[in-house]
Design a protein around this motif. Structure first.
Motif, PDB file in Angstrom:
ATOM      1  N   ILE A 193       0.787  -1.196  -0.040  1.00  0.00           N
ATOM      2  CA  ILE A 193      -0.061  -0.098   0.202  1.00  0.00           C
ATOM      3  C   ILE A 193       0.840   1.305   0.101  1.00  0.00           C
ATOM      4  O   ILE A 193       0.653   2.191  -0.872  1.00  0.00           O
ATOM      5  N   LEU A 194       2.052   1.232   1.140  1.00  0.00           N
ATOM      6  CA  LEU A 194       2.802   2.179   0.949  1.00  0.00           C
ATOM      7  C   LEU A 194       3.503   2.673  -0.473  1.00  0.00           C
ATOM      8  O   LEU A 194       3.500   3.780  -1.018  1.00  0.00           O
ATOM      9  N   ASP A 195       3.813   1.485  -1.243  1.00  0.00           N
ATOM     10  CA  ASP A 195       4.331   1.628  -2.545  1.00  0.00           C
ATOM     11  C   ASP A 195       3.636   2.216  -3.581  1.00  0.00           C
ATOM     12  O   ASP A 195       4.008   3.292  -4.080  1.00  0.00           O
ATOM     13  N   MET A 196       2.309   1.826  -3.367  1.00  0.00           N
ATOM     14  CA  MET A 196       1.285   2.438  -4.181  1.00  0.00           C
ATOM     15  C   MET A 196       0.938   4.020  -3.832  1.00  0.00           C
ATOM     16  O   MET A 196       0.967   4.737  -4.881  1.00  0.00           O
ATOM     17  N   LEU A 197       1.078   4.259  -2.539  1.00  0.00           N
ATOM     18  CA  LEU A 197       0.894   5.683  -2.208  1.00  0.00           C
ATOM     19  C   LEU A 197       2.036   6.630  -2.747  1.00  0.00           C
ATOM     20  O   LEU A 197       1.839   7.759  -3.069  1.00  0.00           O
ATOM     21  N   LYS A 198       3.176   6.027  -2.812  1.00  0.00           N
ATOM     22  CA  LYS A 198       4.361   6.600  -3.145  1.00  0.00           C
ATOM     23  C   LYS A 198       4.598   6.532  -4.838  1.00  0.00           C
ATOM     24  O   LYS A 198       5.748   6.887  -5.414  1.00  0.00           O
ATOM     25  N   LEU A 199       3.340   5.828  -5.537  1.00  0.00           N
ATOM     26  CA  LEU A 199       3.689   5.898  -6.802  1.00  0.00           C
ATOM     27  C   LEU A 199       4.677   4.962  -7.298  1.00  0.00           C
ATOM     28  O   LEU A 199       5.205   5.034  -8.456  1.00  0.00           O
ATOM     29  N   THR A 200       5.245   3.877  -6.649  1.00  0.00           N
ATOM     30  CA  THR A 200       6.303   2.980  -6.908  1.00  0.00           C
ATOM     31  C   THR A 200       5.460   1.698  -7.291  1.00  0.00           C
ATOM     32  O   THR A 200       4.541   1.270  -6.529  1.00  0.00           O
ATOM     33  N   PRO A 201       5.867   1.062  -8.232  1.00  0.00           N
ATOM     34  CA  PRO A 201       5.122  -0.161  -8.672  1.00  0.00           C
ATOM     35  C   PRO A 201       5.466  -1.056  -7.471  1.00  0.00           C
ATOM     36  O   PRO A 201       6.324  -1.431  -6.962  1.00  0.00           O
ATOM     37  N   PRO A 202       4.387  -1.675  -6.675  1.00  0.00           N
ATOM     38  CA  PRO A 202       4.354  -2.675  -5.593  1.00  0.00           C
ATOM     39  C   PRO A 202       5.117  -4.028  -6.220  1.00  0.00           C
ATOM     40  O   PRO A 202       5.036  -4.272  -7.272  1.00  0.00           O
ATOM     41  N   MET A 203       6.009  -4.480  -5.218  1.00  0.00           N
ATOM     42  CA  MET A 203       6.524  -5.738  -5.692  1.00  0.00           C
ATOM     43  C   MET A 203       5.834  -6.896  -5.854  1.00  0.00           C
ATOM     44  O   MET A 203       4.772  -7.061  -5.183  1.00  0.00           O
ATOM     45  N   ARG A 204       5.924  -7.705  -6.841  1.00  0.00           N
ATOM     46  CA  ARG A 204       5.076  -8.956  -7.046  1.00  0.00           C
ATOM     47  C   ARG A 204       5.293  -9.814  -6.037  1.00  0.00           C
ATOM     48  O   ARG A 204       6.623  -9.860  -5.582  1.00  0.00           O
ATOM     49  N   ASP A 205       4.458 -10.856  -5.828  1.00  0.00           N
ATOM     50  CA  ASP A 205       5.149 -11.999  -4.931  1.00  0.00           C
ATOM     51  C   ASP A 205       5.838 -12.967  -5.727  1.00  0.00           C
ATOM     52  O   ASP A 205       5.658 -13.023  -6.897  1.00  0.00           O
ATOM     53  N   PRO A 206       6.752 -13.733  -5.090  1.00  0.00           N
ATOM     54  CA  PRO A 206       7.548 -14.797  -5.608  1.00  0.00           C
ATOM     55  C   PRO A 206       6.732 -15.759  -6.264  1.00  0.00           C
ATOM     56  O   PRO A 206       5.732 -16.216  -5.913  1.00  0.00           O
ATOM     57  N   TYR A 207       7.171 -16.272  -7.626  1.00  0.00           N
ATOM     58  CA  TYR A 207       6.558 -17.659  -8.160  1.00  0.00           C
ATOM     59  C   TYR A 207       6.921 -18.646  -7.108  1.00  0.00           C
ATOM     60  O   TYR A 207       7.917 -18.734  -6.531  1.00  0.00           O
ATOM     61  N   PRO A 208       6.205 -19.777  -7.333  1.00  0.00           N
ATOM     62  CA  PRO A 208       6.623 -20.987  -6.506  1.00  0.00           C
ATOM     63  C   PRO A 208       7.832 -21.468  -6.960  1.00  0.00           C
ATOM     64  O   PRO A 208       8.422 -21.691  -8.335  1.00  0.00           O
TER      65      PRO A 208
END
Ligand code: HEM
Length: 342
Positions: A133-148
């Motif tokens: 959420i913080l990333d989104m507020l800072k207009l930084t793309p949020p990190m995706r979750d790792p793939y299995p």
């Protein structure tokens, strides 16, 4: 002053501890196909090069996953490559190397070295929802979750580099969100740099090339669990049914456009010319001899096409030669073609 050891250090910076010395340090997994290129009827008005004169030119293409990992994860988000060799009728060749990212990370070889060192793969840990959420507020793309099974992340260092160096932001953010193509023949591939072409009347134009798939661009569903191995089978199935086709589109630059900087896009309304159609009909039988051991090189040009002043493009000629020599590949056929060695 030009740094004489930079090409060696650029190759070193890309080598991974888990990589094989017999394989490419990046774009490690690939598949080769053959076919032909037919120039459009207007191509010869813009460029005197042999493959733009209207007769069919045989081609060899290597599609690849951008990662330097030798473990195949086709469904993971990653840049893809398309290296094309045009076999010209006088026995020489010219290469066009392209990737799915439209812009590059850095404007010079030296800054790419800093980038490559900063962007080494790091341990992957899942980001907390609050951080997202913080990333989104800072207009930084949020990190995706790792793939299995994904334990190292390729983009954390790159993101930090982009925070400090504005020129890297466009390519790093595009790479972070790039996804996976449904098939190698359903992606657009960009040659990224600017080249200078010569017309029959001597007019020189500053241009950029892109391959557009005639079947259209199609990605996998980013919300579905990614498949590890499908891209090579899809290409085999596709070519067994019908040829895969790409249009070679050429944008013509205008005064004020970034001719020497591969990090900067050109305005979208530049004149675009359809230079020809690539038809791929066969997957090469002996992948090791006729694809993996080949050495494509962006400096392998021909009469009518020159490099622009882009320092990254110029540095890549030595980088690819060194890399191919280290892995014991068949040398790039410079001796019989006009090389970019000024
Ligand atoms: C300073 C910048 C760059 C460096 C140091 C670099 C380095 C390398 C190296 C060492 C290889 C393996 C070569 C071999 O062993 O044959 C490679 C392959 C490749 N690179 Fe780059 N590269 C750079 C920029 C680019 C750019 C701008 C593009 C996009 C147009 C690109 C697309 C590719 C592709 C598609 C391959 C695979 C070629 C094949 O299938 O043989 N690279 N790169």
């Amino acid at each position: 002053m030009e740094d004489p050891g930079i090409a060696e250090r650029l190759v070193d910076s890309l080598v991974r501890p888990d990589g094989s010395p017999k394989k490419r340090p990046v774009h490690t997994i690939g598949i080769g196909a053959t076919g032909s290129f037919l120039a459009s009827h207007v191509a010869r008005d813009y460029c005197i090069s042999k493959h733009f004169q209207g007769t069919e030119t045989p081609v060899t293409v290597r599609f690849s996953n951008g990662s330097g990992s030798a473990v195949q994860h086709d469904g993971w988000s990653d840049v893809r490559g398309m290296a094309t060799r045009f076999h010209l009728d006088d026995g020489t060749a010219t290469d066009l190397i392209a990737m799915t990212l439209p812009e590059f990370f850095t404007p010079t070889p030296e800054t790419f070295l800093d980038f490559a060192l900063a962007a080494k793969p790091a341990k992957f840990s899942r980001e907390s929802p609050w951080r997202k959420i913080l990333d989104m507020l800072k207009l930084t793309p949020p990190m995706r979750d790792p793939y299995p099974g994904e334990t190292v992340r390729p983009d954390e260092g790159a993101m930090r580099f982009a925070d400090r160096n504005g020129y890297a932001q466009l390519a790093v953010f595009q790479a972070a969100a790039i996804g996976a193509p449904a098939s190698y023949d359903r992606a657009s591939y960009h040659a990224v740099h600017t080249f200078v072409i010569t017309a029959p009347d001597g007019t020189r134009r500053w241009v950029r090339f892109t391959w557009q798939p005639i079947a259209g661009v199609l990605d996998t569903n980013p919300n579905a669990p990614p498949e590890d191995v499908y891209l090579q089978d899809k290409l085999r199935e596709r070519l067994a049914l019908a040829p895969a086709r790409f249009s070679l589109m050429m944008s013509i630059g205008e005064i004020g456009d970034a001719f020497d900087d591969p990090t900067r896009p050109w305005p979208p309304h530049r004149v675009r010319v359809m230079m020809g159609t690539l038809t791929l009909d066969t997957v090469v039988k002996d992948q090791e001899a006729d694809c993996e051991r080949l050495s494509f090189n962006p400096g392998l040009l021909t009469d009518g096409i020159e490099p622009s002043g882009d320092l990254v493009l110029r540095a890549r000629k030595d980088v690819y030669e060194i890399s191919s020599k280290r892995r014991g590949a068949v040398p790039c056929p410079f001796s019989r073609s006009q090389a970019n060695d000024e």
